[in-house]
Enzyme design. Structure first.
Site, short mmCIF file in Angstrom:
data_model
loop_
_atom_site.label_atom_id
_atom_site.label_comp_id
_atom_site.label_asym_id
_atom_site.label_seq_id
_atom_site.Cartn_x
_atom_site.Cartn_y
_atom_site.Cartn_z
N VAL A 44 33.18 1.33 -9.18
CA VAL A 44 33.55 2.35 -8.20
C VAL A 44 32.46 2.47 -7.14
O VAL A 44 31.27 2.58 -7.46
CB VAL A 44 33.79 3.71 -8.88
CG1 VAL A 44 34.09 4.79 -7.84
CG2 VAL A 44 34.94 3.61 -9.87
N ASP A 64 28.11 -9.51 -5.59
CA ASP A 64 26.76 -9.71 -6.12
C ASP A 64 26.27 -11.14 -5.95
O ASP A 64 25.78 -11.77 -6.89
CB ASP A 64 26.71 -9.30 -7.60
CG ASP A 64 26.94 -7.81 -7.80
OD1 ASP A 64 26.71 -7.05 -6.83
OD2 ASP A 64 27.35 -7.40 -8.90
N VAL A 83 22.73 1.87 21.77
CA VAL A 83 23.36 2.86 22.65
C VAL A 83 23.81 4.08 21.86
O VAL A 83 23.57 5.21 22.24
CB VAL A 83 24.57 2.23 23.40
CG1 VAL A 83 25.21 3.26 24.33
CG2 VAL A 83 24.13 1.01 24.18
N HIS A 142 29.76 -10.18 16.91
CA HIS A 142 30.46 -10.91 17.98
C HIS A 142 29.53 -11.37 19.09
O HIS A 142 29.89 -12.26 19.86
CB HIS A 142 31.59 -10.06 18.54
CG HIS A 142 32.75 -9.91 17.60
ND1 HIS A 142 33.51 -10.99 17.18
CD2 HIS A 142 33.25 -8.82 16.97
CE1 HIS A 142 34.45 -10.56 16.35
NE2 HIS A 142 34.31 -9.25 16.20
N HIS A 160 34.01 -17.39 14.12
CA HIS A 160 33.41 -16.89 12.88
C HIS A 160 34.38 -17.03 11.71
O HIS A 160 33.95 -17.11 10.55
CB HIS A 160 32.94 -15.44 13.05
CG HIS A 160 34.04 -14.42 13.05
ND1 HIS A 160 34.66 -13.98 14.19
CD2 HIS A 160 34.64 -13.76 12.02
CE1 HIS A 160 35.58 -13.08 13.88
NE2 HIS A 160 35.60 -12.94 12.57
N HIS A 302 30.89 -1.01 26.51
CA HIS A 302 30.06 -0.03 27.22
C HIS A 302 29.07 -0.79 28.11
O HIS A 302 28.51 -1.82 27.73
CB HIS A 302 29.31 0.83 26.20
CG HIS A 302 28.52 1.95 26.78
ND1 HIS A 302 27.32 1.77 27.43
CD2 HIS A 302 28.75 3.29 26.78
CE1 HIS A 302 26.85 2.94 27.81
NE2 HIS A 302 27.70 3.88 27.43
#
Length: 491
Positions: A44, A64, A83, A142, A160, A302
């Site tokens: 969990v 793991d 930012v 990215h 990727h 941005h």
């Protein structure tokens, strides 16, 4: 029939019929009872987005490993952390979130529609694909695959997702997980292929075949829409990153992925099974695409974030040949060639930023100076943003800019849309009604909806930061813009 042990969860309804159980209701009841018995206690996690998340023990074995733990050191939003102070989350927790949601969606479909005959193998494979879909991300996510690699290796076609497949193979083999996968009921050759197809799409293209996948038959086409939906972009990867990014950026998320899972249903569309949602969920689906667009506008693209990512990519390019990473058989690789060797690539994370910044070698001086400007906030300056004229070639324009404008300028092509370029993304989703849940249909466009779904512009930055150069360059740019009769986006 002497069927025991690991074979039990892979009994199908058809197998039970062959054993002489005639009534369909009895077969389904027995089938569900067997599946409930075959439950493995997992581990969990307390996730800030999804709460307490329990994962299958095979997923824990994958987590793991050094290859997966590497994701702890790769920022989900690249340069956005410079930012937005809250954008410190990494690919590690996102991948766990996607694995959880993948399991939730496929289990919901299995419970709601037992006739789909979703097996325990199917569920486990979908969860593994969700967990491993981002294994191939490089430093700053990215930034690495969309800015750095195209400049460092312009002739190479690399994504990727391709690296995720290679890293998954390397993870399984180097950690001897084949036996564990078999112990939990997977058929290695078939299921490994299926997992990789869910991550990257069809691995082989054959125009003569109408069904391009090999891991699962066309009757289970809907399984390929859970982790990375190539048809309409509605998938659990997007569900998690929208929720997680909004949370860490402090941006309100109006999309409820839990409602989508609640109302998800598989219907046949053009002779192929697709995941559909209720007609009343149209608003919720619009919110998903709209929130995605707002994230691009407010964070991913941005102005300052793009400046910082441009500077980091430039530093990586100058440092490329001077960073040596040991890979398989003792071979040495650079920043840009490490993608060709998964042992070397495992060692490549965001830490390369600090490695360059704190290096003392003269070869890394130029790269170090650029990164020093970032940490001291001496950034390239945003100059202006113009509306991108239709039908123009950005690369041709960029060459012209180099000739016409001072060399201090950097131009960036900015594209923002709802996920389907200039098309309405809702047109690619199929809905069903309460009265006819088996019949899928395309929703009629409401007059309240937007009519334009993409915006393109070109941003200009100046690499010099002193006031005199900035003023002179701004005048040069303004003269050039007016001579081309180009419109500003604002002001």
């Amino acid at each position: 029939q002497k069927i025991t042990g690991v074979v039990l969860p892979y009994l199908t309804v058809s197998d039970l019929e062959k054993m002489g159980i005639e009534l369909l209701g009895d077969r389904l009841q027995i089938w569900h009872s067997i599946r409930k018995l075959w439950q493995f206690p997992g581990k969990v996690f307390n996730d800030p987005i999804h709460g307490h998340v329990e994962l299958h023990p095979l997923l824990i074995k994958i987590i793991d490993t050094p290859q997966f733990q590497r994701l702890r050191n790769i920022k989900q939003l690249g340069g956005a952390y410079f930012v937005y102070p809250g954008a410190s989350h990494n690919r590690f927790e996102h991948s766990i979130g996607v694995a959880h949601l993948a399991g939730e969606l496929v289990k919901a479909l299995s419970t709601r529609q037992p006739e789909l005959k979703i097996t325990a193998r199917d569920i486990l494979c979908v969860q593994i694909a969700g967990l491993c879909h981002d294994l191939g991300h490089g430093p700053f996510s990215h930034l690495f695959d969309k800015i750095f690699i195209p400049k460092a290796q312009p002739t190479k076609t690399w994504k990727h997702e391709n690296a995720s497949i290679a890293m998954f193979d390397y993870l399984v083999k180097s950690n001897n997980l084949e036996r564990a996968m078999q112990q939990y009921g997977l058929v290695l050759a078939e299921d490994e292929y299926f997992i990789k197809e869910m991550i990257a799409g069809p691995l082989e293209t054959n125009e003569a075949q109408s069904w391009p996948y090999k891991g699962r038959p066309e009757d289970k086409s809907f399984l390929y829409e859970i982790v990375a939906n190539k048809r309409n972009g509605v998938d659990v990867d997007k569900f998690d990153y929208i929720a997680r990014d909004c949370h860490h950026l402090g941006i309100k998320n109006n999309f409820d992925h839990r409602r989508f899972i609640m109302f998800a249903r598989v219907c046949k569309v053009d002779k192929r099974k697709q995941i559909c949602t209720r007609d009343k969920e149209e608003d919720n689906m619009y919110e998903m695409f709209h929130t995605r667009m707002r994230l691009h506008k407010s964070a991913y693209q941005h102005k300052v974030n793009k400046i910082i990512e441009t500077m980091i990519a430039e530093a990586f390019l100058k440092a490329d040949k001077h960073i040596q990473i040991e890979g398989s058989e003792g071979k040495m690789f650079t920043l840009s060639t490490a993608i060709d060797d998964m042992e070397a690539y495992t060692k490549l994370t965001d830490h390369v930023f600090e490695q360059i910044l704190n290096a003392s070698s003269s070869e890394l001086q130029e790269a170090r100076e650029i990164l020093s400007k970032i940490v001291s906030r001496n950034l390239y300056k945003f100059q202006d943003e113009i509306e991108k004229p239709e039908h123009h070639n950005f690369l041709v324009w960029k060459e012209q800019l180099v000739r016409d404008l001072p060399k201090d300028f950097e131009a960036q092509d900015i594209i923002m849309d709802y996920g389907k370029k200039d098309k309405n993304p809702i047109d690619y989703i199929r809905f069903y009604s309460k009265d006819f849940p088996e019949k899928a249909f395309k929703m009629k466009v409401s007059k309240f909806r937007p009519t334009r779904f993409s915006e393109q512009s070109i941003r200009f930055y100046c690499k010099k930061t002193d006031d005199s150069t900035l003023e002179a360059d701004m005048k040069s740019f303004d003269t050039w813009r007016k001579s081309k009769e180009l419109s500003k986006l604002s002001g």
